[in-house]
Design an enzyme around this catalytic site. Structure first.
Site, short mmCIF file in Angstrom:
data_model
loop_
_atom_site.label_atom_id
_atom_site.label_comp_id
_atom_site.label_asym_id
_atom_site.label_seq_id
_atom_site.Cartn_x
_atom_site.Cartn_y
_atom_site.Cartn_z
N ASP A 64 0.81 -1.22 0.00
CA ASP A 64 0.00 0.00 0.00
C ASP A 64 0.84 1.27 0.00
O ASP A 64 0.30 2.38 0.01
CB ASP A 64 -0.98 0.01 1.18
N ASP A 210 3.55 4.49 8.97
CA ASP A 210 3.75 3.10 9.37
C ASP A 210 4.85 2.94 10.40
O ASP A 210 5.97 2.51 10.10
CB ASP A 210 4.01 2.22 8.14
#
Length: 301
Positions: A64, A210
């Protein structure tokens, strides 16, 4: 400084949302940061000129965040690009891209340079007279970096009236703005501080996507103008954050507060949530100046 959010959701793309990708325009540079699926379509949608992008920064090798990269590379080639493209990302990004190009016999007709990252401490990736870009080591399930974009200090501001009154010729204005003492028409040195004022603080942008809650990060981004920090979860799912290598909105706010940044942008939301309102509400209990990233949203700082 202008930031265009092309996508800001985690995991899989949906009809109504896109995975992570954004464009930063700072001090004459245009950077593509992460490149989830659909990035090139969003670039077109927002009328961002492909040829303005010379550097792409990939935080880590989860799909992603980079599955849109090959589409971008290939489309640039189909449009007869000649300008070099630099890809900065984790070790392995070169092998992935070149294998696809090799098997499809689709080598680019423009120079393509890979700068693979392996360091676990911050390192400078790009520096010129306008900007400096450094890595920000993150704590995720795989090797990951954020990126710190810093505009170089501006020249001092010249007070033309004071300069002329001091007898400084226009030929020395540039040097005075650079902080140098300059002679007047009588040969006397005039201190730069007498005819100039300090410049506005240079702008900076930290992209942190992240990562689990990682307090040492705050030390690396002290005083940053704008921080983008992932906030995958709200507090009702806080127990999922550490095991998956992600953060909550409150944890993102704690980093912003500890770093003394001016503004915080939340993003990388889990698609389990039907509303983003809770992210901002939870973060705002800790840090006051919170913005929500949304696909297609443009921030001007």
């Amino acid at each position: 400084m202008r930031l265009t959010i092309l996508g800001c959701y985690s995991a899989t793309p949906r009809v109504i949302t896109n995975p992570t990708s954004q464009v930063l325009e700072l001090n004459g540079h245009t950077f593509l940061i992460d490149c989830g699926e659909g990035t090139q379509v969003e670039l077109r949608r927002h009328k961002i000129k492909f040829n303005s992008i010379s550097h792409v920064f990939i935080s880590h090798l989860h799909g992603d965040h980079f599955f849109g990269l090959m589409g971008v590379i290939t489309t640039f080639s189909l449009l007869n690009r000649e300008k070099p493209l630099h890809i900065h990302g984790p070790k392995g990004i070169k092998e992935i891209c070149l294998l696809q190009l090799k098997l499809s016999k689709g080598y680019t007709n423009y120079p393509l340079y890979f700068h693979e990252l392996t360091a676990s401490t911050p390192e400078v990736l790009l520096e010129d007279d306008k900007i400096m870009v450094s890595t920000l080591p993150l704590q995720h399930r795989i090797y990951a970096n954020g990126f710190l974009f810093q505009a170089q200090p501006n020249d001092r501001k010249l007070d033309v009236v004071k300069a002329e009154k001091a007898g400084v010729d226009v030929a020395y204005f540039r040097k005075a703005k650079q902080g140098l003492d300059v002679p007047n028409k009588e040969g006397k040195l005039i201190a730069s501080e007498e005819i100039t004022s300090p410049p506005a603080p240079p702008q900076s942008y930290a992209f942190c996507s992240d990562t689990a809650y990682h307090p040492p990060l705050a030390e690396l981004i002290q005083g940053t103008t704008v921080l983008y920090h992932e906030s995958t979860f709200q507090e009702e799912h806080a127990e999922l954050a550490a095991p998956t290598g992600h953060s909550t909105a409150k944890q993102a706010a704690q980093i912003a507060k500890a770093a003394g940044v001016d503004q915080l942008i939340l993003g990388h939301y889990s698609t389990r949530y039907t509303s983003l309102k809770g992210f901002k509400e939870e973060a705002a209990t800790i840090f006051p100046c919170v913005h929500l990233a949304e696909d297609g949203k443009v921030f001007q700082f």
